[in-house]
Design an enzyme around this catalytic site. Structure first.
Site, PDB file in Angstrom:
ATOM      1  N   SER A 163      34.892  35.414  47.350  1.00  0.00           N
ATOM      2  CA  SER A 163      35.665  36.376  46.754  1.00  0.00           C
ATOM      3  C   SER A 163      34.920  37.538  46.016  1.00  0.00           C
ATOM      4  O   SER A 163      33.706  37.356  46.169  1.00  0.00           O
ATOM      5  CB  SER A 163      36.346  35.549  45.278  1.00  0.00           C
ATOM      6  OG  SER A 163      36.959  36.642  44.239  1.00  0.00           O
ATOM      7  N   TYR A 176      35.969  29.712  38.085  1.00  0.00           N
ATOM      8  CA  TYR A 176      36.024  30.425  39.528  1.00  0.00           C
ATOM      9  C   TYR A 176      34.838  31.221  39.834  1.00  0.00           C
ATOM     10  O   TYR A 176      34.394  31.308  40.762  1.00  0.00           O
ATOM     11  CB  TYR A 176      37.211  31.045  39.435  1.00  0.00           C
ATOM     12  CG  TYR A 176      37.736  31.845  40.868  1.00  0.00           C
ATOM     13  CD1 TYR A 176      38.439  30.803  41.767  1.00  0.00           C
ATOM     14  CD2 TYR A 176      37.875  33.110  40.866  1.00  0.00           C
ATOM     15  CE1 TYR A 176      38.936  31.592  42.892  1.00  0.00           C
ATOM     16  CE2 TYR A 176      38.129  33.787  42.113  1.00  0.00           C
ATOM     17  CZ  TYR A 176      38.680  32.861  42.979  1.00  0.00           C
ATOM     18  OH  TYR A 176      39.190  33.556  44.235  1.00  0.00           O
TER      19      TYR A 176
HETATM   20  P1  NAP Z   1      46.546  29.644  48.364  1.00  0.00           P
HETATM   21  O1  NAP Z   1      47.754  30.148  49.010  1.00  0.00           O
HETATM   22  O2  NAP Z   1      46.950  29.115  46.959  1.00  0.00           O
HETATM   23  O3  NAP Z   1      45.797  28.607  49.193  1.00  0.00           O
HETATM   24  C1  NAP Z   1      44.779  27.891  48.646  1.00  0.00           C
HETATM   25  C2  NAP Z   1      44.677  26.620  49.750  1.00  0.00           C
HETATM   26  O4  NAP Z   1      43.919  25.754  49.509  1.00  0.00           O
HETATM   27  C3  NAP Z   1      46.078  26.064  49.910  1.00  0.00           C
HETATM   28  O5  NAP Z   1      46.434  25.558  50.939  1.00  0.00           O
HETATM   29  C4  NAP Z   1      45.782  24.591  48.865  1.00  0.00           C
HETATM   30  O6  NAP Z   1      46.569  23.566  49.300  1.00  0.00           O
HETATM   31  C5  NAP Z   1      44.408  24.296  49.349  1.00  0.00           C
HETATM   32  N1  NAP Z   1      43.634  23.373  48.483  1.00  0.00           N
HETATM   33  C6  NAP Z   1      43.552  23.539  47.183  1.00  0.00           C
HETATM   34  N2  NAP Z   1      42.566  22.506  46.650  1.00  0.00           N
HETATM   35  C7  NAP Z   1      42.583  21.880  47.745  1.00  0.00           C
HETATM   36  C8  NAP Z   1      41.806  20.490  47.894  1.00  0.00           C
HETATM   37  N3  NAP Z   1      41.147  20.126  46.884  1.00  0.00           N
HETATM   38  N4  NAP Z   1      41.618  20.198  49.239  1.00  0.00           N
HETATM   39  C9  NAP Z   1      42.073  20.963  50.353  1.00  0.00           C
HETATM   40  N5  NAP Z   1      42.898  21.824  50.164  1.00  0.00           N
HETATM   41  C10 NAP Z   1      42.951  22.454  48.863  1.00  0.00           C
HETATM   42  O7  NAP Z   1      45.440  30.834  48.010  1.00  0.00           O
HETATM   43  P2  NAP Z   1      44.831  32.002  48.829  1.00  0.00           P
HETATM   44  O8  NAP Z   1      44.893  33.224  48.197  1.00  0.00           O
HETATM   45  O9  NAP Z   1      45.057  31.865  50.073  1.00  0.00           O
HETATM   46  O10 NAP Z   1      43.350  31.407  48.770  1.00  0.00           O
HETATM   47  C11 NAP Z   1      42.306  31.213  49.864  1.00  0.00           C
HETATM   48  C12 NAP Z   1      41.116  31.315  49.498  1.00  0.00           C
HETATM   49  O11 NAP Z   1      40.913  32.793  49.509  1.00  0.00           O
HETATM   50  C13 NAP Z   1      40.601  30.683  48.169  1.00  0.00           C
HETATM   51  O12 NAP Z   1      39.119  30.150  48.529  1.00  0.00           O
HETATM   52  C14 NAP Z   1      40.600  31.721  47.265  1.00  0.00           C
HETATM   53  O13 NAP Z   1      39.713  31.598  46.089  1.00  0.00           O
HETATM   54  C15 NAP Z   1      40.381  32.875  47.887  1.00  0.00           C
HETATM   55  N6  NAP Z   1      40.456  34.303  47.515  1.00  0.00           N
HETATM   56  C16 NAP Z   1      41.888  34.597  47.292  1.00  0.00           C
HETATM   57  C17 NAP Z   1      42.044  36.030  46.772  1.00  0.00           C
HETATM   58  C18 NAP Z   1      43.480  36.444  46.632  1.00  0.00           C
HETATM   59  O14 NAP Z   1      43.610  37.399  46.018  1.00  0.00           O
HETATM   60  N7  NAP Z   1      44.691  35.758  47.106  1.00  0.00           N
HETATM   61  C19 NAP Z   1      41.046  36.859  46.350  1.00  0.00           C
HETATM   62  C20 NAP Z   1      39.572  36.241  46.541  1.00  0.00           C
HETATM   63  C21 NAP Z   1      39.435  34.860  47.037  1.00  0.00           C
HETATM   64  P3  NAP Z   1      47.990  23.351  48.464  1.00  0.00           P
HETATM   65  O15 NAP Z   1      48.799  24.511  48.839  1.00  0.00           O
HETATM   66  O16 NAP Z   1      48.505  22.033  48.819  1.00  0.00           O
HETATM   67  O17 NAP Z   1      47.616  23.101  47.250  1.00  0.00           O
END
Ligand code: NAP
Length: 281
Positions: A163, A176
């Protein structure tokens, strides 16, 4: 496009066709876009999900949607359930992906969560929970993948989804920020330790991206405007823009890159407050 460029485009990114890729948290947001992008390049994908699809209608829909998109590309797919914070579940997940795909060449540590709370009110349970998924989970998955690469004496690639908060502190999101800060040294240390064995470890640091993790602001025009006002390229990113860079880092085009985190953030890490020189006359 010239015929050579067309042929290259059809081939996909170099070195991905026929590779086996495991994506954690692969049914939603950035993870789903990554799984689909690898499939578009001809890679087979193991898609990890957390919740039992039969128990969660939302998850079931996401799993089906992701699998359907991946299958459009005619590659092989495996759906593997596991909570990445649990050692036994990670061991089982990686073993299943290896068995059903016939090996794993690329791991994408994408699963992540966040908890919002002023740090002085944050419970140790919530702090531990975020670290357990984002950092410990990434370590466990990386360890299992590296054991497999070493046992097979084959090269491998790991891409950690970090991130901008790997660099930028995030008040009220202490777990985080700490987890993503730690991810930098997870990436760099593993990269250094295994570079000699042909294993590359890199990171992608998304900025504000339109995914379910950001439901607090993506559908609210006022809050969304507030978010984008801080971004030099004045808009939120989308998951597909993250996926392309992940695929690049796993491809042979990045064969000489290891230990790096590429920020895909519209310039968020450029200290946007300095767009106007306020600190000197
Ligand atoms: P998201 O749509 O909430 O996806 C997160 C995924 O992680 C979901 O599929 C969730 O499953 C899964 N997950 C959560 N806890 C888990 C566990 N204990 N074991 C296995 N899977 C698990 O969010 P996203 O934005 O796509 O995030 C993906 C990555 O990008 C994360 O690492 C996040 O920190 C990073 N990121 C995102 C942003 C942003 O602005 N979106 C910015 C910087 C970094 P469930 O749906 O079943 O809960």
């Amino acid at each position: 496009m010239t015929t050579t460029e067309l042929a290259a485009a059809r081939e996909g990114m170099r070195g991905l066709k026929g590779k086996n890729v495991l994506v954690t948290g692969g049914t939603s947001g950035i993870g789903q876009a990554i799984a689909v992008r690898f499939a578009e390049h001809g890679a087979n994908v193991a898609i990890n999900y957390l919740r039992d699809p039969s128990e969660a209608a939302e998850t079931e829909g996401q799993v089906h949607a992701c699998v359907a998109k991946v299958r459009q590309e005619g590659v092989r797919d495996v759906v593997v359930g596991a909570d990445v914070s649990k050692e036994d579940e990670v061991e089982r997940m990686v073993a299943q992906a290896i068995e059903e795909l016939g090996g794993v060449d690329v791991l994408v540590n994408n699963a992540g969560i966040q908890v919002s709370c002023p740090s002085h009110e944050l419970s140790s349970e919530d702090f531990d929970k975020v670290l357990a998924v984002n950092l410990r989970g990434s370590f466990l998955c990386a360890r299992e993948a590296i054991r497999h690469f070493l046992a097979e004496e084959k090269p491998g690639s790991i891409v950690n989804i970090s991130s901008v908060h790997q660099l930028i502190p995030k008040p009220s999101y202490l777990g985080y920020s700490v987890s993503k800060g730690g991810m930098m040294n997870l990436t760099r240390t593993l990269a250094l330790e295994y570079a000699g064995q042909g294993i590359r470890v890199n990171g992608v640091g998304p900025g504000a991206t339109v995914t379910p993790i950001n439901r607090a602001w993506i559908d609210d025009p006022v809050k969304r405007e507030q978010v984008t006002s801080h971004i030099p390229i004045p808009r939120a990113g989308d998951s597909d823009e993250m996926a392309g860079v992940v695929a690049f880092l796993a491809s042979d085009d990045a064969a000489y890159i290891t230990g790096q985190t590429i920020f895909v953030d519209g310039g968020l890490t450029l200290f946007a407050d300095f767009r106007e020189p306020w600190s000197s006359e």
